[in-house]
Write a protein that holds these residues in place. Structure first.
Motif, PDB file in Angstrom:
ATOM      1  N   GLN A 117     -38.435  43.177  63.828  1.00 33.10           N
ATOM      2  CA  GLN A 117     -38.731  41.639  63.108  1.00 33.10           C
ATOM      3  C   GLN A 117     -39.072  40.779  63.228  1.00 33.10           C
ATOM      4  O   GLN A 117     -40.197  40.241  62.297  1.00 33.10           O
ATOM      5  N   LYS A 118     -40.354  40.596  64.329  1.00 29.93           N
ATOM      6  CA  LYS A 118     -41.532  39.398  64.387  1.00 29.93           C
ATOM      7  C   LYS A 118     -42.476  39.691  64.850  1.00 29.93           C
ATOM      8  O   LYS A 118     -43.714  39.561  64.381  1.00 29.93           O
ATOM      9  N   GLU A 119     -43.195  41.155  64.990  1.00 31.89           N
ATOM     10  CA  GLU A 119     -44.188  41.854  65.530  1.00 31.89           C
ATOM     11  C   GLU A 119     -45.652  42.565  64.594  1.00 31.89           C
ATOM     12  O   GLU A 119     -44.142  43.698  64.064  1.00 31.89           O
ATOM     13  N   HIS A 120     -46.036  42.725  64.334  1.00 30.51           N
ATOM     14  CA  HIS A 120     -46.799  44.040  63.991  1.00 30.51           C
ATOM     15  C   HIS A 120     -46.321  44.949  63.993  1.00 30.51           C
ATOM     16  O   HIS A 120     -45.820  45.533  65.195  1.00 30.51           O
ATOM     17  N   ASP A 121     -47.114  45.853  63.262  1.00 25.61           N
ATOM     18  CA  ASP A 121     -47.406  47.182  63.741  1.00 25.61           C
ATOM     19  C   ASP A 121     -46.852  48.045  64.697  1.00 25.61           C
ATOM     20  O   ASP A 121     -47.117  48.880  65.690  1.00 25.61           O
ATOM     21  N   ILE A 122     -48.562  48.042  65.000  1.00 24.61           N
ATOM     22  CA  ILE A 122     -49.257  48.350  65.842  1.00 24.61           C
ATOM     23  C   ILE A 122     -48.063  47.400  66.960  1.00 24.61           C
ATOM     24  O   ILE A 122     -48.254  48.526  68.403  1.00 24.61           O
ATOM     25  N   LEU A 123     -48.406  45.850  67.712  1.00 22.30           N
ATOM     26  CA  LEU A 123     -47.722  45.646  68.755  1.00 22.30           C
ATOM     27  C   LEU A 123     -46.924  46.360  69.063  1.00 22.30           C
ATOM     28  O   LEU A 123     -45.618  46.736  69.675  1.00 22.30           O
ATOM     29  N   GLN A 124     -45.951  46.340  67.782  1.00 24.46           N
ATOM     30  CA  GLN A 124     -43.834  46.798  67.811  1.00 24.46           C
ATOM     31  C   GLN A 124     -44.548  48.675  68.630  1.00 24.46           C
ATOM     32  O   GLN A 124     -44.071  48.896  69.504  1.00 24.46           O
ATOM     33  N   MET A 125     -45.401  49.661  68.190  1.00 25.07           N
ATOM     34  CA  MET A 125     -46.142  50.626  68.814  1.00 25.07           C
ATOM     35  C   MET A 125     -46.281  50.137  70.391  1.00 25.07           C
ATOM     36  O   MET A 125     -46.074  51.283  71.066  1.00 25.07           O
ATOM     37  N   GLU A 126     -46.919  49.478  70.531  1.00 24.23           N
ATOM     38  CA  GLU A 126     -47.433  49.628  72.487  1.00 24.23           C
ATOM     39  C   GLU A 126     -46.433  49.080  72.780  1.00 24.23           C
ATOM     40  O   GLU A 126     -46.305  49.573  73.985  1.00 24.23           O
ATOM     41  N   MET A 127     -45.775  47.845  72.678  1.00 26.02           N
ATOM     42  CA  MET A 127     -44.273  47.223  73.240  1.00 26.02           C
ATOM     43  C   MET A 127     -43.262  48.588  73.864  1.00 26.02           C
ATOM     44  O   MET A 127     -43.218  48.771  74.553  1.00 26.02           O
ATOM     45  N   LYS A 129     -43.961  51.608  73.509  1.00 28.58           N
ATOM     46  CA  LYS A 129     -44.753  53.127  73.516  1.00 28.58           C
ATOM     47  C   LYS A 129     -44.310  54.319  72.798  1.00 28.58           C
ATOM     48  O   LYS A 129     -43.944  55.139  72.799  1.00 28.58           O
ATOM     49  N   GLY A 130     -43.703  53.596  71.587  1.00 29.49           N
ATOM     50  CA  GLY A 130     -43.828  54.467  70.709  1.00 29.49           C
ATOM     51  C   GLY A 130     -42.455  55.422  70.838  1.00 29.49           C
ATOM     52  O   GLY A 130     -41.974  56.302  69.471  1.00 29.49           O
ATOM     53  N   LEU A 131     -41.723  55.087  71.503  1.00 28.19           N
ATOM     54  CA  LEU A 131     -40.612  55.350  72.057  1.00 28.19           C
ATOM     55  C   LEU A 131     -39.079  54.414  71.320  1.00 28.19           C
ATOM     56  O   LEU A 131     -39.258  52.872  71.618  1.00 28.19           O
ATOM     57  N   ARG A 132     -38.065  55.030  70.621  1.00 26.07           N
ATOM     58  CA  ARG A 132     -37.234  53.678  70.691  1.00 26.07           C
ATOM     59  C   ARG A 132     -35.969  54.693  71.124  1.00 26.07           C
ATOM     60  O   ARG A 132     -35.524  55.442  70.900  1.00 26.07           O
ATOM     61  N   ASN A 133     -34.887  53.800  71.846  1.00 26.12           N
ATOM     62  CA  ASN A 133     -34.067  54.106  71.691  1.00 26.12           C
ATOM     63  C   ASN A 133     -32.513  54.367  71.024  1.00 26.12           C
ATOM     64  O   ASN A 133     -32.007  53.372  71.577  1.00 26.12           O
ATOM     65  N   VAL A 134     -32.870  55.294  70.630  1.00 30.91           N
ATOM     66  CA  VAL A 134     -31.770  55.915  69.610  1.00 30.91           C
ATOM     67  C   VAL A 134     -31.706  57.834  70.531  1.00 30.91           C
ATOM     68  O   VAL A 134     -32.495  58.513  70.304  1.00 30.91           O
ATOM     69  N   SER A 135     -30.292  57.604  70.080  1.00 28.20           N
ATOM     70  CA  SER A 135     -29.568  58.806  70.227  1.00 28.20           C
ATOM     71  C   SER A 135     -28.998  59.444  69.519  1.00 28.20           C
ATOM     72  O   SER A 135     -28.526  60.903  69.249  1.00 28.20           O
ATOM     73  N   HIS A 339     -52.714  57.684  72.034  1.00 25.38           N
ATOM     74  CA  HIS A 339     -51.817  58.738  71.516  1.00 25.38           C
ATOM     75  C   HIS A 339     -50.768  58.720  71.098  1.00 25.38           C
ATOM     76  O   HIS A 339     -50.131  58.520  70.729  1.00 25.38           O
ATOM     77  N   ILE A 340     -50.118  56.852  71.715  1.00 25.21           N
ATOM     78  CA  ILE A 340     -48.787  56.786  70.898  1.00 25.21           C
ATOM     79  C   ILE A 340     -48.799  56.302  69.671  1.00 25.21           C
ATOM     80  O   ILE A 340     -48.011  56.420  68.831  1.00 25.21           O
ATOM     81  N   MET A 341     -50.237  56.082  69.120  1.00 24.75           N
ATOM     82  CA  MET A 341     -50.831  54.803  67.601  1.00 24.75           C
ATOM     83  C   MET A 341     -50.748  56.286  66.968  1.00 24.75           C
ATOM     84  O   MET A 341     -50.298  56.903  66.377  1.00 24.75           O
ATOM     85  N   CYS A 342     -51.201  57.672  67.027  1.00 27.84           N
ATOM     86  CA  CYS A 342     -51.146  58.989  67.244  1.00 27.84           C
ATOM     87  C   CYS A 342     -49.872  59.422  66.717  1.00 27.84           C
ATOM     88  O   CYS A 342     -50.147  60.884  65.022  1.00 27.84           O
ATOM     89  N   THR A 343     -49.119  59.389  66.692  1.00 28.86           N
ATOM     90  CA  THR A 343     -47.604  59.767  66.444  1.00 28.86           C
ATOM     91  C   THR A 343     -47.446  59.471  64.842  1.00 28.86           C
ATOM     92  O   THR A 343     -46.697  59.622  64.369  1.00 28.86           O
ATOM     93  N   VAL A 344     -48.199  58.362  64.723  1.00 32.29           N
ATOM     94  CA  VAL A 344     -48.978  57.457  62.989  1.00 32.29           C
ATOM     95  C   VAL A 344     -48.808  59.198  62.553  1.00 32.29           C
ATOM     96  O   VAL A 344     -50.533  58.911  62.748  1.00 32.29           O
TER      97      VAL A 344
END
Length: 1038
Positions: A117-127, A129-135, A339-344
């Motif tokens: 909700q608060k951060e830039h897209d790239i900062l979201q992925m950096e923080m 690490k490109g992973l969402r805790n979703v099963s 590498h994390i960014m390149c998942t986009v």
């Protein structure tokens, strides 16, 4: 006839056959068609050849059987056919085959996280690490279906994804599959709209919106009344010109009333308009937060590339050069952050193009390309140089001279840069012809090769929209404009009108940009200032000299800019995402000394005493990008309460976190409890050993465990972890109240598999509460109260390693799981029966360690009796508990009937626990016990003789530890005779001497120390001769 279901088609065919209007052969031919629409078409074609009577019979049957379907066919079907034709141009041929598979399954999420909700897209992925805790995931074909038999289809669905992830591609994929009848055949109309189109209107009514966008739908009231099921798609909320205000919007229920477009959208989402239509909104996460969570029925998220998908994507980019594709992929994997960014996909295309251009030109022009691009600024510099040099893989090089191309490029870049910068300030990412004229952009130049790659064009009904090919392209262009303009500007560039206090000099403008970035709450300018800083780096200046920058001009500003950025980090331990972004700016400007010093200290575990505010900011940055923190983040013996508090946002995404020996008290546990309670927490392993955590801190942790879903570790990962316990609280000062709170948490937590509590003071009451929790808990696998090192040896033997001794050897593989530890917790004889009660019912616990807990005979006997009924426990440790004869006899009886126990330790009982005969008989009959420790058990020659007789019969025992006893020569002789017969024992340790590392590599007998047991030279020779009988190659040290 899209609305006809397979079941109803069967009824139609049966009816026509009964009327002899359809033969068996004709019915078979129709049913043999490949798809349902083709089957329906085949039946209609057959009837058309048999005159009007046959067609009228079909029409009459449908009208009388299903009036709603008849209405669809006669009234809506002609509109549907025209609608399908109009959608052909919407889908086009722009879908990339290589990226479609990941779009067929979306992540099913519960809502947006604070970071989203608060951060830039790239900062979201950096923080993250490109992973969402979703099963959970949901296939595309079920996106608008109920999740269960008792639920209803969602009305409002929202799909989020960062810029360039493929949201619009997903919409086109869905519409294309729906058009072919492959998914959601129950939906009569799918109406795809983009917010780019909606930006061109000021006022609209719901019905006028449908008429203007889909003029072939002549009866829009069928949509507003719900007569025809409709899906309204609103693509790209982040591109809407007006923020949605759900708090102050006036309700409107009249579909014919014209209102402001933003009010129209909010009323549609609220259900005041088109209430029977399903609505699907796509958006970047930050913009999606405008929609209240209570209005959203289903939220999904588009995932990025997996490894194989990234490779396929790059192979598609470099179809004519597979070697180049492989080299590009190698460079991507070498840089964790990129590498994390390149998942986009959108970013992967930019980075892939830049690296490809670098690799192709590095041999011919090595002086220009000294190093592989690693920073964002270097990557985009290569990308723009590629664009301006007209060297695109898909195009032929134009004949225009390079000098002319450069001049035209500079002119276009200057105009586009100004558009990009002020668009960024206004949060505007879509532009129209009027915007182009306002910023002096010559529309005729937009057809050049440069513009066709940086700025995309979309023709709409009334106008043409322009937008940058990726958000970061707009940000890089904005930085170039600001960099160039700041050198000559006399007023603040952030004030477009120019009316501001004078601001002279590049450095003043640079400071102004950084300060505005630090003050922004949503990270809007974070990547912009990274690019602005990167333009001051030597590498970027070298790349763009003569194109967009003046050679070596950065030397005049770089050192002062670095000093200013470092000053921004001295914030008294207040670390925000903007602070971390400042360290990213230092990385872009190629000043990495601070980060490297902190990273080196992390490697050597020497952070203690060096965490100043500046170094803390660097540490927060490293927690996101450093390979040192990939598997485990070790912050032991270096943190304080304030530093820990400042690092919480970064600690949230550390998979393995060690915070041992930091003198943490209960107030820190309140902080960590809040982190563990967050739904996107990714901490899988947490060690808080050797702190000062008391009952209050344990209660805070217990509250978080009730909702935490991350503190668990799959077995595949466990063997690689240094911090191997999902939750370790050993050697703190937790007492009965804290243990009771943790026991309550275990009643609800179904993911935690290990919990270390050894060397606390949980007492009998705490042990009883944990035991009661174990009766119901079905996830906890192991419970110990002391660390029994011999089981490492047993684990090694299970995997074919001939290990002799009582220490966990360096070469032995890590244990498959760690376990909740209650070592040295004063459980006492009162707590023993409670644990025994739990053992009678619990069927998941595998290891129980109750060492040094003052159980005495009463507690030991209760546990032994429980082992008669327990069929799950494989390892039991009761050493140093003052167990005597009664408990020993009970254990012996339990071993005769128990079929699961494999490891038993009763060492160190004072006074001795009966005689060795008490356990010798069970050894002979037990078929599962493979490890037994009887060290310091006052075993004499007679006891050794009894054990020797059991070994002659037993064929399961592999480890026997008799250190610290007095078996003497007679006992040694008996054991030697037994070893000549026994073929199962692999590790026999009668001495107190530790094993050499080399011993771990030899099987089945490798090394044995025979000193320290009063067996003398003759006894040592007898045992060594017996060992050589079984293992001629074994080295025996006497």
């Amino acid at each position: 006839m899209r609305s006809i279901s397979p079941q109803f088609l069967e009824e139609i065919i049966g009816y026509l056959q009964r009327l002899d209007l359809l033969t068996v052969e004709e019915a078979g031919r129709a049913q043999g068609a490949s798809s349902l629409p083709e089957q329906v078409r085949a039946v209609v074609d057959i009837l058309a050849g048999k005159g009007s009577h046959a067609s009228q019979s079909l029409q009459s049957f449908i009208e009388t059987t299903n009036s709603q379907l008849y209405l669809h066919i006669t009234v809506y079907e002609p509109m549907v056919q025209k609608h399908l034709e109009s959608l052909q141009s919407f889908c086009g041929n722009s879908l990339e085959k290589g990226s479609l598979q990941r779009l067929t399954n979306l992540l099913l999420v519960e809502g947006l996280t604070d970071i989203q909700q608060k951060e830039h897209d790239i900062l979201q992925m950096e923080m993250t690490k490109g992973l969402r805790n979703v099963s959970k995931s949901i296939p595309l074909e079920k996106l608008f279906l109920p999740l269960s038999k008792v639920s209803i289809p969602p009305r409002i669905s929202v799909t989020t994804g960062v810029a360039g992830i493929g949201k619009s591609t997903l919409v086109k994929l869905f519409v294309g599959r729906w058009m072919k009848g492959l998914i959601n055949r129950d939906i009569v109309f799918v109406l795809p709209l983009t917010f780019r189109e909606l930006n061109t209107y000021e006022k609209l009514s719901a019905e006028r919106l449908i008429r203007l966008s889909f003029p072939h739908i002549t009866e829009p009231n069928c949509i507003s009344t719900g007569a025809a099921r409709t899906l309204l798609i609103l693509d790209g909320l982040d591109e809407f010109k007006t923020p949605l205000d759900f708090s102050n919007t006036v309700a409107c229920t009249d579909p014919k009333k014209e209102i402001q477009v933003d009010n129209l959208i909010t009323n549609i989402i609220r259900g005041n308009l088109l209430q029977e239509a399903a609505v699907w909104v796509t958006s970047r996460p930050t913009a999606a937060s405008q929609i209240p969570g209570g209005l959203i029925d289903r939220m999904t998220e588009i995932r990025g590339f997996k490894a194989a998908e990234m490779k396929d994507f790059l192979d598609q980019m470099f179809l004519d050069n597979k070697d180049l594709s492989s080299q590009v992929l190698h460079h991507i994997k070498a840089n964790r952050s990129l590498h994390i960014m390149c998942t986009v996909p959108g970013f992967c295309r930019i980075y892939g193009s830049s690296i490809g251009y670098y690799l192709k030109n590095s041999t011919s022009q090595p002086q220009e390309t000294a190093a592989v691009p690693k920073t964002l600024s270097e990557i985009y510099s290569y990308y723009f140089k590629l664009a301006m040099s007209n060297d695109w893989p898909e195009r032929q090089r134009e004949t225009l001279r390079i000098e002319q191309a450069m001049n035209n490029s500079k002119k276009v870049m200057g105009s586009l840069g100004r558009l990009a910068f002020y668009g960024l300030l206004k949060r505007k990412h879509v532009f129209y012809e009027q915007d182009m004229k306002t910023y002096g952009i010559d529309l005729s130049l937009l057809h050049s090769s440069l513009c066709s790659r940086l700025l995309l064009k979309e023709d709409m009904q009334s106008t043409t929209a322009y937008y940058f090919s990726h958000l970061t392209i707009q940000e890089f262009l904005a930085a170039i404009y600001y960099y160039t303009a700041a050198k000559r500007a006399i007023f603040d560039l952030f004030t477009e009108s120019g009316m501001s206090w004078p601001k002279l000099g590049f450095l003043n403008h640079f400071k102004s940009a950084v300060q505005r970035s630090l003050q922004a709450e949503d990270g809007q300018l974070d990547i912009f200032v990274r690019f602005l800083s990167g333009l001051l780096s030597p590498q970027v200046n070298q790349l763009l000299s003569g194109w967009l920058l003046v050679k070596d001009e950065h030397n005049s500003y770089r050192s002062q800019a670095i000093s200013f950025l470092q000053g921004c980090l001295n914030t008294n331990y207040v670390i925000s995402s903007q602070t971390v972004n400042t360290v990213h700016c230092l990385h872009e400007i190629q000043h990495t000394e601070i980060a490297k010093a902190v990273e080196e200290a992390m490697k050597t575990e020497s952070l203690a005493g060096m965490l100043t505010p500046v170094n803390c900011s660097a540490l927060a940055y490293l927690l996101q990008v450093s390979d040192v923190c990939m598997e485990e983040t070790n912050l032991s013996n270096c943190l304080t309460y304030n530093i820990c508090k400042s690092l919480l946002p970064q600690l949230l995404f550390c998979h393995g976190l060690r915070l041992d020996n930091n003198q943490f008290k209960d107030n820190v546990m309140e902080l960590l409890g809040s982190v563990l309670s967050v739904k996107d927490c990714q901490i899988q392993r947490l060690s808080l050993a050797e702190n000062q955590i008391c009952n209050k801190g344990a209660k805070a942790l217990a509250r978080s465990l009730m909702v935490n879903r991350s503190l668990t570790m799959p077995p595949a990962q466990h063997s690689l972890a240094v911090c191997s316990s999902p939750c370790s609280l050993q050697h703190n000062v937790i007492k009965e109240e804290g243990a009771t709170a943790l026991a309550e948490a275990l009643l609800t937590n179904r993911r935690l598999i290990t919990l270390h509590l050894q060397k606390n003071s949980i007492g009998a009451h705490g042990a009883r509460k944990l035991a009661e929790a174990l009766v119901q808990n079905c996830s906890l696998k192991e419970l110990i109260s002391a660390a029994m090192l011999l089981q490492c040896t047993a684990a090694a033997l299970e995997q074919g390693q001939g290990v002799v001794g009582s220490r966990c050897p360096p070469c032995a593989p890590p244990q498959p799981q760690c376990f909740p530890s209650l070592r040295e917790n004063s459980i006492s004889k009162e707590g023993g029966p409670a644990i025994a009660c739990a053992l009678r019912t619990n069927c998941t616990l595998r290891k129980l360690d109750l060492a040094a807990n003052l159980l005495h005979d009463e507690g030991g006997r209760a546990i032994a009796l429980a082992m008669k009924e327990n069929r799950a426990l494989t390892s039991l440790h009761l050493q140093w508990n003052f167990i005597q004869t009664q408990a020993a006899m009970a254990l012996a009886q339990a071993l005769q009937s128990n079929g699961s126990l494999a490891s038993l330790d009763t060492s160190g009982q004072h006074p001795p626990m009966g005689t060795s005969w008490d356990l010798a008989l069970p050894f002979a009959s037990s078929m599962t016990l493979f490890s037994c420790s009887l060290q310091v058990a006052s075993i004499s020659a007679a006891g050794a003789q009894a054990l020797a007789e059991a070994l002659m019969v037993n064929n399961s025992l592999k480890v026997l530890d008799l250190r610290g006893n007095s078996i003497s020569v007679a006992g040694a002789k008996a054991m030697a005779n037994a070893l000549k017969v026994n073929r199962s024992l692999r590790a026999f340790q009668p001495s107190l001497t530790p094993l050499p590392t080399a011993a771990c590599r030899r099987t089945p007998w490798a090394w044995m120390g025979l000193q320290g047991n009063r067996i003398g030279q003759s006894g040592a020779k007898m045992i060594s001769d017996a060992i050589r009988t079984n293992s001629p190659n074994c080295v025996v040290v006497v």
